[in-house]
Design a protein around this motif. Sequence first.
Motif, PDB file in Angstrom:
ATOM      1  N   VAL A  99       0.865  -1.186   0.000  1.00 35.91           N
ATOM      2  CA  VAL A  99       0.000   0.000   0.000  1.00 35.91           C
ATOM      3  C   VAL A  99       0.898   1.232   0.000  1.00 35.91           C
ATOM      4  N   LEU A 100       0.739   2.084  -1.003  1.00 35.21           N
ATOM      5  CA  LEU A 100       1.570   3.288  -1.117  1.00 35.21           C
ATOM      6  C   LEU A 100       0.902   4.435  -0.375  1.00 35.21           C
ATOM      7  N   ALA A 101       1.545   4.882   0.700  1.00 32.88           N
ATOM      8  CA  ALA A 101       0.925   5.907   1.543  1.00 32.88           C
ATOM      9  C   ALA A 101       1.960   6.892   2.062  1.00 32.88           C
ATOM     10  N   ALA A 102       2.934   7.226   1.221  1.00 32.55           N
ATOM     11  CA  ALA A 102       4.032   8.083   1.684  1.00 32.55           C
ATOM     12  C   ALA A 102       3.850   9.553   1.344  1.00 32.55           C
ATOM     13  N   GLY A 103       2.932   9.886   0.437  1.00 36.60           N
ATOM     14  CA  GLY A 103       2.772  11.282   0.039  1.00 36.60           C
ATOM     15  C   GLY A 103       2.044  12.112   1.084  1.00 36.60           C
ATOM     16  N   LYS A 104       2.418  13.360   1.229  1.00 39.44           N
ATOM     17  CA  LYS A 104       1.782  14.235   2.220  1.00 39.44           C
ATOM     18  C   LYS A 104       0.414  14.704   1.755  1.00 39.44           C
ATOM     19  N   GLY A 105       0.266  14.984   0.469  1.00 42.53           N
ATOM     20  CA  GLY A 105      -1.025  15.452  -0.029  1.00 42.53           C
ATOM     21  C   GLY A 105      -1.227  16.939   0.172  1.00 42.53           C
ATOM     22  N   THR A 106      -0.362  17.750  -0.451  1.00 46.03           N
ATOM     23  CA  THR A 106      -0.406  19.198  -0.234  1.00 46.03           C
ATOM     24  C   THR A 106      -1.702  19.823  -0.725  1.00 46.03           C
ATOM     25  N   ARG A 107      -2.345  19.214  -1.729  1.00 42.90           N
ATOM     26  CA  ARG A 107      -3.578  19.797  -2.254  1.00 42.90           C
ATOM     27  C   ARG A 107      -4.751  19.684  -1.277  1.00 42.90           C
ATOM     28  N   MET A 108      -4.598  18.888  -0.238  1.00 46.03           N
ATOM     29  CA  MET A 108      -5.647  18.816   0.778  1.00 46.03           C
ATOM     30  C   MET A 108      -5.680  20.080   1.637  1.00 46.03           C
ATOM     31  N   LYS A 109      -4.563  20.836   1.601  1.00 47.15           N
ATOM     32  CA  LYS A 109      -4.464  22.064   2.413  1.00 47.15           C
ATOM     33  C   LYS A 109      -4.801  21.759   3.884  1.00 47.15           C
ATOM     34  N   SER A 110      -4.102  20.779   4.423  1.00 46.36           N
ATOM     35  CA  SER A 110      -4.462  20.282   5.746  1.00 46.36           C
ATOM     36  C   SER A 110      -3.222  19.982   6.569  1.00 46.36           C
ATOM     37  N   LYS A 111      -3.347  20.110   7.877  1.00 46.88           N
ATOM     38  CA  LYS A 111      -2.293  19.671   8.794  1.00 46.88           C
ATOM     39  C   LYS A 111      -2.290  18.142   8.915  1.00 46.88           C
ATOM     40  N   LEU A 112      -3.401  17.534   8.545  1.00 43.37           N
ATOM     41  CA  LEU A 112      -3.546  16.085   8.649  1.00 43.37           C
ATOM     42  C   LEU A 112      -2.971  15.402   7.414  1.00 43.37           C
ATOM     43  N   TYR A 113      -2.198  14.370   7.622  1.00 42.65           N
ATOM     44  CA  TYR A 113      -1.626  13.551   6.559  1.00 42.65           C
ATOM     45  C   TYR A 113      -2.758  13.044   5.664  1.00 42.65           C
ATOM     46  N   LYS A 114      -2.564  13.105   4.341  1.00 41.44           N
ATOM     47  CA  LYS A 114      -3.671  12.885   3.395  1.00 41.44           C
ATOM     48  C   LYS A 114      -4.434  11.588   3.627  1.00 41.44           C
ATOM     49  N   VAL A 115      -3.735  10.464   3.731  1.00 41.36           N
ATOM     50  CA  VAL A 115      -4.445   9.182   3.800  1.00 41.36           C
ATOM     51  C   VAL A 115      -5.175   8.986   5.124  1.00 41.36           C
ATOM     52  N   LEU A 116      -5.003   9.927   6.061  1.00 40.73           N
ATOM     53  CA  LEU A 116      -5.701   9.841   7.349  1.00 40.73           C
ATOM     54  C   LEU A 116      -7.013  10.619   7.354  1.00 40.73           C
ATOM     55  N   HIS A 117      -7.335  11.286   6.264  1.00 42.89           N
ATOM     56  CA  HIS A 117      -8.655  11.907   6.165  1.00 42.89           C
ATOM     57  C   HIS A 117      -9.707  10.812   6.080  1.00 42.89           C
ATOM     58  N   LYS A 118     -10.848  11.056   6.682  1.00 42.79           N
ATOM     59  CA  LYS A 118     -11.860  10.010   6.811  1.00 42.79           C
ATOM     60  C   LYS A 118     -12.901  10.051   5.701  1.00 42.79           C
ATOM     61  N   VAL A 119     -13.346   8.862   5.331  1.00 41.94           N
ATOM     62  CA  VAL A 119     -14.493   8.680   4.447  1.00 41.94           C
ATOM     63  C   VAL A 119     -15.473   7.778   5.184  1.00 41.94           C
ATOM     64  N   CYS A 120     -16.630   8.332   5.529  1.00 38.21           N
ATOM     65  CA  CYS A 120     -17.659   7.582   6.263  1.00 38.21           C
ATOM     66  C   CYS A 120     -17.090   6.917   7.514  1.00 38.21           C
ATOM     67  N   GLY A 121     -16.372   7.723   8.301  1.00 37.20           N
ATOM     68  CA  GLY A 121     -15.946   7.293   9.625  1.00 37.20           C
ATOM     69  C   GLY A 121     -14.661   6.505   9.699  1.00 37.20           C
TER      70      GLY A 121
END
Length: 461
Positions: free
Chosen positions: A7-29
């Motif tokens: 599972v590739l999960a190393a990118g920060k995800g700058t386009r999320m404009k968030s302090k939270l690491y991208k893959v840690l954003h929630k979808v339906c809980g």
Amino acid sequence: MKKYVVVLAAGKGTRMKSKLYKVLHKVCGKMMVEHVVDAARGVDPEEIITVVGTGAGEVEKVLTGKSDFAFQEKQLGTGDAVLTAKEKLADKDGATLVVTGDTPLFTTNTFKNLFAYHAEKGNAATVLTAEAPNPFGYGRIIRDDQGNVLRIVEQKDGKPEELKVKEINTGVFCFDNKKLFEALKHVDNNNAQGEYYLTDVLEILRNEGERVGAYKMHDFSESLGVNDRIALAQATKIMQKRINEAHMRNGVSFIDPATAYIDSDVKIGNDTVIEGNVVIKGNTEIGSDCLITNGSRIVDSKIGNGVTITSSTLQEAEMDDNTDIGPNSHLRPKAVVRQGAHIGNFVEVKNAEIGENTKVGHLTYVGDATLGKDINIGCGTIFSNYDGVKKFHTNVGDHAFIGAGSTLIAPINVADHAFIAADTTVTKDVGKYEMAIGRGRQVNKPDYWHKLPLSKDKDWE
């Protein structure tokens, strides 16, 4: 065939404009990377390795017990990311699934189908593809005249005729494990991004005479990758629809499924009715034959059978069978409502147990208390549990009667069959069969009206 997952999960995800690491954003809980790992676990792999980078500690905290980890120090592309798992996987026989951690909509069934197709065709590499209505931004699948996969062209590297292709790379691959890591040695970064593309492995394997195939899935929506808040909302909407339809197939009725938001781990029994604008989150369990009306919000709570929740909020609370609450009431953490009890409108309960068939009708606060069965709590009653420093507990026995407007100042014990008169402030224990009255006596002042300046005004007569 042994199966492995990266599972590739190393990118920060700058386009999320968030302090939270991208893959840690929630979808339906559930965090996106959790969705991916849980779907992958369904294929019974020998190992799951999640490649982490920025925010590694936070991702590892979420996935500990579900995945092992590899660390990508610099963001040098997907090929480099997979190569970080070399020490753990490179010498093993079997097939390896590679999937990104920001694609929360893939299902276990799709992964199983991909593995099965890969094995059936004897491929060295199989890419999971889909037809995209608007393929902009996706890598395109370039085939020869016989339909064989030649290569994958990224949006920024594609020629005009290549970018017209609508079959896209979903970012999911199945590889012969040993051949994958051997081919990765030959991947370079001679491209517009200056990165090491995993997709280059396909062309390398094909040039070596290996079989490279593609499995086209039917549901393009599964392939949605989340790079910004807009895509996050889209993924949530798709997942919401999927979850609600699964509940409906299991016998739950939704009055307006488009406006009912149910987290992925929620359990609901059959013949329960969910009205519109309802939110049910976390590890909530709801029994059968319940009614959850418009505007209710339920989080991490356990609801029995035959319960009615009318436009109310529950958080870390329990309601036993045949209870009801609302409208506009609030069960806070550690609130327990026992069988047959009634919680009316504008009632707040916190860290308290409401006994069987007890009625708390309206405009009442019950905090840090244990109430027995068959008690009547009058309107406007307050369980005063806090002295500004510490919380204290109140016990009320079975069949007690608490009159309207009373204040019970903890710590205090009210025995079985005790009475508290309306508008009483209770500061000491009340014994069995006793009545407590703690208010000033009524005094009527005769002819008081005529002492007021208003009495001289004829308009007030």
